[in-house]
Design an enzyme around this catalytic site. Structure first.
Site, PDB file in Angstrom:
ATOM      1  N   ASN A 144       0.852  -1.170   0.113  1.00 46.13           N
ATOM      2  CA  ASN A 144       0.070  -0.051  -0.181  1.00 46.13           C
ATOM      3  C   ASN A 144       1.125   1.227  -0.052  1.00 46.13           C
ATOM      4  OD1 ASN A 144      -2.509  -1.140   0.005  1.00 46.13           O
ATOM      5  ND2 ASN A 144      -2.932  -0.657   2.146  1.00 46.13           N
ATOM      6  N   CYS A 401      -3.915  -9.277   4.812  1.00 45.74           N
ATOM      7  CA  CYS A 401      -4.169  -9.061   3.290  1.00 45.74           C
ATOM      8  C   CYS A 401      -2.462  -8.812   3.161  1.00 45.74           C
ATOM      9  CB  CYS A 401      -4.930  -8.020   3.201  1.00 45.74           C
ATOM     10  SG  CYS A 401      -4.847  -6.944   3.123  1.00 45.74           S
ATOM     11  N   PHE A 402      -2.176  -8.221   4.541  1.00 40.71           N
ATOM     12  CA  PHE A 402      -0.382  -8.075   4.373  1.00 40.71           C
ATOM     13  C   PHE A 402       0.103  -6.635   3.890  1.00 40.71           C
ATOM     14  CE2 PHE A 402      -0.513 -12.412   3.123  1.00 40.71           C
ATOM     15  CZ  PHE A 402      -1.255 -13.034   4.544  1.00 40.71           C
ATOM     16  N   CYS A 403      -0.740  -5.354   3.644  1.00 36.51           N
ATOM     17  CA  CYS A 403      -1.029  -4.930   3.068  1.00 36.51           C
ATOM     18  C   CYS A 403      -0.849  -4.012   1.783  1.00 36.51           C
ATOM     19  CB  CYS A 403       0.088  -3.405   3.685  1.00 36.51           C
ATOM     20  SG  CYS A 403       0.192  -2.873   5.286  1.00 36.51           S
ATOM     21  N   ASN A 404      -1.087  -5.470   0.839  1.00 35.28           N
ATOM     22  CA  ASN A 404      -0.953  -5.665  -0.249  1.00 35.28           C
ATOM     23  C   ASN A 404      -2.497  -6.201  -1.125  1.00 35.28           C
ATOM     24  OD1 ASN A 404      -0.508  -6.711  -2.880  1.00 35.28           O
ATOM     25  ND2 ASN A 404       1.840  -7.339  -2.179  1.00 35.28           N
TER      26      ASN A 404
END
Ligand SMILES: Cc1ncc(COP(=O)(O)O)c(C=O)c1O
Length: 484
Positions: A144, A401-404
């Site tokens: 992100n 979501c691992f900032c992705n």
């Protein structure tokens, strides 16, 4: 179920692993360091598998840094007094060490210290001279902190576009990338941003794209936050315009420092939105004068972290002594084993107990593995339950979501229609939105390997994974998800 502390099982499995993994013994130095520098892991019984979140520091890094602080006297580098000069000398040495670590020629690249990789990406996003008809292009697979650059681009009137990744491997089709790069021909400024390694799937996207993008007139922002900790980046061979890294992801300490490694000729085109202490040669009030510094100084606002920055040089020396190629080989050996074991995990009825997102074999990938556990009927096991069980076993992993979001959208087969039909309405929490969109869970489970990982870690993780065999349902009352 395999007992997680089953030492006999561990010894036998490790012998089998070593026999099947030629060359792994060349990484034995890391077993020695595990017993000394990283002894706290085994002393506490922790299985740490969140290296893409943050790496671990060696005890000697902290000791050396503390010795430096205890014995020296360091003042704000914005002066020329003796203590200030002492601090400046250490900061300059660290800056040179960063460039050396990435084989970046000093006449071509500058190292700008930032708070983290996000700080590096923001400097590029806010300074890029966005105008109408310019374009920002990014891969779906991005953190992100790269996605956020689109907001700066739009504010400047530029257009934005995304190159999709394709399931199941979550790689980009090169023909699609070429089409996007060719479509930028009429733009004045155009920036292409991608991660050298995905923080979601572990995919290593080709560094050759840098050359391809340059041939089509694009500037390239290469996000190396997930790549640099276990892979060699040689900036004398591949020459992206901008590189972002976070040092705590490379060697655990210090937190709060990263770098933008930028090509001198490209940063000349960046337009800083303001000036501040530290970034100007001269400024006055009545004459409205501002004369910016050139090079790194123009981009380091205020006082740099002059006590923390010397710890970067200490961390880089630690990595250099081990050798980044040794770390790569280590992660490849252990990661290949874990990848295969996870995919072989079956319920008693023969149905798969896991679902992998990303490349199934060790081909152009790193030690970040995303997957979900499955119930025997094929439903995804709620990742919050996985967190609960992992904590019971002192296993540290990442879920969500691992900032992705882009990689996740493809991994979970979410279409644009599905996402635009549903809004994140006022008063909703993330759980409401996940239900509204129809996602089976809040994301995935991410296991990531790094400098201090040993066979016992991945073995204990698989013993834990066995606990999800034949689990028909999860208990009620799991905590709400607060963010992705
Ligand atoms: C690929 C990638 N880019 C950027 C970032 C942002 O790093 P930081 O939070 O240290 O700024 C991360 C963090 O996980 C990452 O994995």
């Amino acid at each position: 179920m395999t007992a997680i502390t089953d030492r006999d099982g561990l010894a036998g499995a490790e012998a089998g692993f070593l026999a099947a993994t030629p060359g792994f013994e060349e990484t034995a130095v890391l077993d020695d360091l595990r017993a000394t520098e990283y002894a706290r892991l085994d002393a506490r019984g922790d299985v740490y598998l969140d290296y893409t979140g943050g790496s671990l520091y060696a005890a000697s890094q902290v000791e050396e840094h503390h010795r430096m602080l205890r014995e020296g006297v360091y003042g704000n580098p914005h002066s020329v007094n003796p203590t200030s000069s002492a601090a400046s000398a250490l900061v300059d040495r660290a800056r040179a060490a960063v460039l050396r670590a990435f084989d970046a020629p000093e006449d071509e690249y500058v190292c700008i210290f930032t708070p983290n990789a996000t700080g590096a990406l923001k400097l590029v996003g806010e300074g890029y001279p966005w105008r109408p008809r310019d374009r920002f292009l990014a891969t779906f697979d991005n953190h992100n902190s790269v996605n956020g650059i689109r907001e700066f681009a739009r504010r400047g009137g530029a257009s934005t576009a995304y190159v999709p990744v394709e399931a199941p491997d979550l790689r980009v089709a090169e023909s699609t990338l070429r089409e996007h790069l060719e479509s930028g021909a009429e733009c004045a400024h155009h920036l292409f941003a991608y991660p050298a390694q995905s923080n979601f799937s572990g995919v290593k996207h080709p560094l050759e794209w840098i050359v391809l993008a340059h041939e089509h007139g694009w500037d390239v922002m290469l996000d190396c936050a997930a790549f640099a900790p276990t892979s060699r980046l040689d900036l004398s061979v591949f020459k992206p315009d901008f590189v972002s890294v976070s040092f705590y992801k490379m060697f655990g300490y210090p937190t709060g420092l990263g770098a933008l490694i930028a090509r001198r000729r490209t940063i000349e085109r960046l337009e800083r939105p303001w000036f501040s202490g530290g970034t100007v040669v001269a400024a006055n009030v009545q004459g409205d004068l501002v004369v910016p510094h050139s090079g790194h100084a123009q981009f380091e606002d205020g006082t740099v972290d002059y006590l923390g920055i010397p710890a970067v040089e200490i961390g880089l020396r630690h990595i250099e002594r081990i050798g980044i190629d040794t770390i790569s080989r280590r992660v490849e050996g252990l990661g290949s084993w874990l990848l295969a074991e996870l995919q072989q995990l079956r319920h008693s009825d023969g149905s798969p107990a896991t679902c992998l997102y990303g490349p199934p074999a060790w081909d152009r990938r790193g030690g970040t593995i995303a997957f979900n556990f499955l119930h025997p009927d094929g439903r995804v096991v709620d990742e919050r339950y996985v967190d609960v069980v992992a904590a019971q076993h002192d296993i540290s992993i990442r879920t969500g979501c691992f900032c992705n979001p882009g990689a996740g959208e493809i991994a979970f087969s979410l279409t644009k229609e599905m996402l635009t039909e549903h809004e994140f309405a006022v008063g909703m929490i993330l759980d409401d939105y996940i239900e509204e969109v129809g996602l089976p869970s809040g994301g995935a489970i991410r296991v990531s390997l790094g400098i201090a990982t040993n066979f016992a870690d991945v073995y204990r993780f698989m013993a834990f994974a066995e606990e999800f065999r034949d689990v028909a349902d999860v208990p009620d009352g799991l905590p709400p998800r607060l963010g992705c």
